[in-house]
Design an enzyme around this catalytic site. Sequence first.
Site, PDB file in Angstrom:
ATOM      1  N   LYS A   1       0.851  -1.195   0.000  1.00  0.00           N
ATOM      2  CA  LYS A   1       0.000   0.000   0.000  1.00  0.00           C
ATOM      3  C   LYS A   1       0.884   1.241   0.000  1.00  0.00           C
ATOM      4  O   LYS A   1       1.886   1.297   0.734  1.00  0.00           O
ATOM      5  CB  LYS A   1      -0.888  -0.018   1.251  1.00  0.00           C
ATOM      6  CG  LYS A   1      -1.954   1.074   1.284  1.00  0.00           C
ATOM      7  CD  LYS A   1      -2.820   0.914   2.534  1.00  0.00           C
ATOM      8  CE  LYS A   1      -3.929   1.946   2.629  1.00  0.00           C
ATOM      9  NZ  LYS A   1      -4.761   1.788   3.831  1.00  0.00           N
TER      10      LYS A   1
ATOM     11  N   SER B   1      -9.751   1.857   2.875  1.00  0.00           N
ATOM     12  CA  SER B   1      -8.826   2.585   2.028  1.00  0.00           C
ATOM     13  C   SER B   1      -7.810   1.719   1.297  1.00  0.00           C
ATOM     14  O   SER B   1      -7.269   2.121   0.278  1.00  0.00           O
ATOM     15  CB  SER B   1      -8.089   3.628   2.857  1.00  0.00           C
ATOM     16  OG  SER B   1      -7.216   3.017   3.781  1.00  0.00           O
TER      17      SER B   1
ATOM     18  N   SER C   1     -10.021  -0.455   7.097  1.00  0.00           N
ATOM     19  CA  SER C   1      -9.384  -0.234   5.796  1.00  0.00           C
ATOM     20  C   SER C   1      -8.664  -1.437   5.199  1.00  0.00           C
ATOM     21  O   SER C   1      -8.279  -1.398   4.036  1.00  0.00           O
ATOM     22  CB  SER C   1      -8.391   0.928   5.880  1.00  0.00           C
ATOM     23  OG  SER C   1      -9.072   2.151   5.755  1.00  0.00           O
TER      24      SER C   1
END
Lengths: 100, 486
Positions: free
Chosen positions: B80, B155, B179
């Site tokens: 990420k 996210s 997330s």
Amino acid sequence: MKISKKDVDYVAALARLEFEQKEEEKLTEQLASILGYVDKIKEVDTSKIEPTSHGFSGENVWREDTVVKSSEQTIESIFKNAPAKDGMFFKVEKVMDIED
Amino acid sequence: MNEIIKMTATELAEKIKTKQLKSAEVVQAFIQRAKETDSKIKAYMEITEEYAMAQAKASDEKIASGKETGALEGVPIAIKDNILIKDLRMTASSKILENYIAPYDATVIEKLKNSGAVFVGKTNLDEFAMGSSTENSAFFTTKNPWDTDRIPGGSSGGSASAVGAMTAPLALGTDTGGSIRQPASCCGIVGVKPTYGRVSRFGAVAFASSLDQIGPMSKTVEDSALLLNVIAGYDKKDSTSINKDVGDYVKNINKDLKGLKIGLPKEYFIDGLDADVKKSIDQAIKIYKNLGCEIVEISLPHTDYAIAVYYIICCSEASANLARYDGVRYGFRAQCDNLLDEYKKSRGQGFGPEVKRRIMLGTYALSAGYYDAYYGKAQKVRTLIKQDFEKAYEKVDIIMTPSAPTPAFKIGEKSADPLQMYLSDIFTISCNLAGVAGMSLPCGFSKDGIPVGMQLLSKHFDEETMFNVAYKYQQATDFHKQFPRI
């Protein structure tokens, strides 16, 4: 929950944020709606409850404040990210207005 | 379709170690897949092909020369883009960090490098990890591999979509209020939020420091256990990481579940729950009964306040954490002739709408006259939420809930109303407030063929039980063996 333009201006100044007028109008509305929602926590009786500040332990962790030397390469890579620099210094606009 | 990309990380690690496959060949297969599909999916901020191929070559040389290898030697992983990899760009999907090059490695990255893992790319996210759909990324929206009109969740939507689309067998995400778990649920994969303090946060972009954790994402439960083995542990660079032994999460994964007590919190099975989600969870309950588990109804009475508490706390912490983006030492700087204007304009132009909204909300909640009513009050209700879990774990070994109230929604469906978007995190948020571990794993499909996820919540530092319970479910089902057609 009512939020005025004055409230938003005050908080924006604290947060060091500048908004365009349209953006600010929309934000004022959205903040009022979100604050209206989160206000529901007020109905919970917490008179005898201690606050929680962390997910697991709330104990502070102490350590000596020792300087660890960084390599030349690390220092260089940090300064590469600087928007403006002068040798080993970050350059910024003047902090105070001096009136003469 | 190349058979390599269908393999699990566990299989790949074994095949690479025993010289049945070369890391270079494996990495090439996944990067090839990413090149073919990512124009449609847009999971990646950057595919780091050159970097990955150099790492793969080094792994292959290490194996050829008989040197000691790591647990993930030669195995690809997507990261990420709010986690630092030295010398690579790290944007946090924000304009304010668009050109930031990481000067050091996050602790999890250091650990992954030591284990031999290969970084194939940086994945898209909602700006600063604030969002549930990746629609808040300053650059582009990632698509769901099962239906490109839908969100991948957020996210960590880029990481979830990358694993779901089989462009990487493993990924790292971060989870502040769901997330990792909510996008894992949306994309039909496994996502784990470890106990708060289990994994070092050093080198991950701070959002809400009392809630953030880094965690694994993968197709199978076993792969996530393998990855958590590598990244877990105390780190002196993160004072909130806990100095507690890391078990072997793979070793006891196959234990018999007979007599294990699974709690179903009645507050999570509400009227508005999507029918397909309800059906999938009911089927999962049956499977656990067949495995000899006891199903117990429990209550988490303060669930209704979780979202309100969460948004006050996370925004307050974010407003303090994001004060560092001032355009002085790094990041975007708007040109002005005095410093105060420079701060305001750099931040005003550099941050996107959701980030500014949260900074404003947090600054308001912390400001003089409101602190006690909002931040102080929320911290107290947080205590009650935590106590709800403590009481529940006196009766049960693990808690099971849906991961999200609905399967992945359509892109644009909730982006106009921030409050509606916040409410989509309803099932994942309490876990972060209580600091316990949580996981989402695939447990069915909606009638439109969109994945449905279920959530398991374990006691603090009891990931071992969570992996065991999840693994047994995957042994009995094949939802994790389905692949999207893209």
